[in-house]
Scaffold this active site. Structure first.
Site, mmCIF file in Angstrom:
data_model
loop_
_atom_site.group_PDB
_atom_site.id
_atom_site.type_symbol
_atom_site.label_atom_id
_atom_site.label_comp_id
_atom_site.label_asym_id
_atom_site.label_seq_id
_atom_site.Cartn_x
_atom_site.Cartn_y
_atom_site.Cartn_z
ATOM 1 C CE1 TYR A 1 -2.940 -3.121 0.411
ATOM 2 C CE2 TYR A 1 -3.466 -2.431 2.628
ATOM 3 C CZ TYR A 1 -3.617 -3.321 1.593
ATOM 4 O OH TYR A 1 -4.458 -4.390 1.738
ATOM 5 N NE ARG B 1 -19.332 7.530 3.319
ATOM 6 C CZ ARG B 1 -19.119 7.652 2.013
ATOM 7 N NH1 ARG B 1 -17.919 7.372 1.505
ATOM 8 N NH2 ARG B 1 -20.082 8.051 1.217
#
Ligand SMILES: NC(=O)c1ccc[n+]([C@@H]2O[C@H](COP(=O)([O-])OP(=O)(O)OC[C@H]3O[C@@H](n4cnc5c(N)ncnc54)[C@H](OP(=O)(O)O)[C@@H]3O)[C@@H](O)[C@H]2O)c1
Length: 287
Positions: free
Chosen positions: A49, A234
């Site tokens: 990543y 979220r």
């Protein structure tokens, strides 16, 4: 938060934050910092990543006691061999600014993963890794891997969502006491998951969101999850799933959404494996 005790006695939170595709270092550091502030204790990153250093800065900024956190990272395919695993873990720890990792996994079942595992077993025994795992190992490969290694994996990270449920693999992992961790629990936002009428209806029954219903469904199947978001609202929403329960009818309705649809696909031929390896072996993982 619910926790699961892994097959080596280590406790893992059932819900974490995934940080794949949070590519901007400032955004990634902020996401990790905000997530920890909101109550997340499990952060899932990977060498591939290319954001371990940013994750490390977010952890440091949070000021939280290291022992309260559960940090996972993954060995990339180019380093998947004995020497590579030792080098890979050292590089990850340096970038993260940590002196041990809570969970270290083999990101893809390619290259010399038996050699890598032997090095990982040594690092585990030396106290550098608290739990060992694999990613994307399908049942037959994992069965062989369990049989011919000293230490059995504690987890297997698999793409798992309502459109790709993998019930047979879930049953197998349970029978082996290996925790399944769902990656892309929202199908990476694809296949219209957030506008699915079945999920919307169930969400309305509980005054919850579609995302919360999907995560709750995973928890009730005994599967941990690492949803990704960089939005604070979220993050809080995805964490707020421990105060309601789906009934049998609702669980069965979600069961009927199975379509065998995968966001990442499966590689079945040597050519596909080679193309995948070539496409991703050039990653510059040194941030
Ligand atoms: N081991 C592996 O091979 C592997 C492979 C892929 C992924 N992973 C791990 O799994 C994690 C999650 O997978 P993923 O990133 O592919 O996808 P995902 O978590 O299934 O979905 C992320 C998408 O959903 C959106 N989202 C998140 N929460 C939401 C909510 N409550 N309401 C509406 N939309 C919401 C996000 O948007 P915003 O960000 O804009 O909010 C983003 O577009 C990764 O970050 C990574 O850590 C592991």
């Amino acid at each position: 938060m619910e926790f699961k005790t892994l097959n080596n006695g280590v406790k893992i939170p059932m819900l974490g934050l995934g940080v794949f595709r949070i590519n901007d270092p400032t955004e990634c550091e902020e996401a990790v910092y905000q997530a920890i502030k909101a109550g997340y204790r499990f952060i899932d990153t990977a060498t591939a990543y290319q954001n371990e250093a940013a994750v490390g800065r977010g952890i440091k900024r949070s000021g939280i006691d290291r022992k309260e956190l559960f940090i996972s990272t993954k060995l990339w395919i180019t380093d998947t061999n004995y020497e590579g695993a030792k080098r890979g873990l050292n590089n990850s720890l340096r970038r993260l600014g940590l002196d041990y990792i809570d969970l270290y996994t083999i990101h893809q079942p390619y290259n010399d993963y038996y050699g890598a595992w032997r090095a990982m077993e040594e690092l585990y025994e030396a106290g550098k890794i608290r739990a060992l795992g694999v990613d994307n190992f399908r049942q037959d490969r994992l069965a062989d891997f369990i049989e011919f290694n000293k230490i059995k994996p504690q987890v297997n990270l698999l793409e798992t969502h309502p459109f790709y449920q993998r019930q047979a693999e879930t049953d197998f992992l349970k029978s082996e006491n290996i925790l399944q961790i769902a990656w892309s629990p929202f199908a990476a936002g694809q296949f219209g998951i957030f506008t699915d009428q079945t999920l919307i209806k169930i969400a309305k029954n509980h005054g919850k969101s579609v995302g919360q219903v999907v995560l709750r469904w995973l928890m009730q199947r005994g599967i941990a999850a690492i949803p990704k978001t960089s939005h604070i609202s979220r993050m809080k929403e995805n964490l707020d799933i421990f105060d309601f329960e789906l009934n049998n009818d609702e669980m069965n309705s979600i069961g009927e959404l199975e379509q065998g649809k995968t966001v990442a696909g499966n590689r079945e031929t040597a050519k596909e494996v080679r193309e995948f390896f070539d496409a991703f072996s050039q990653l510059n993982t040194d941030e």
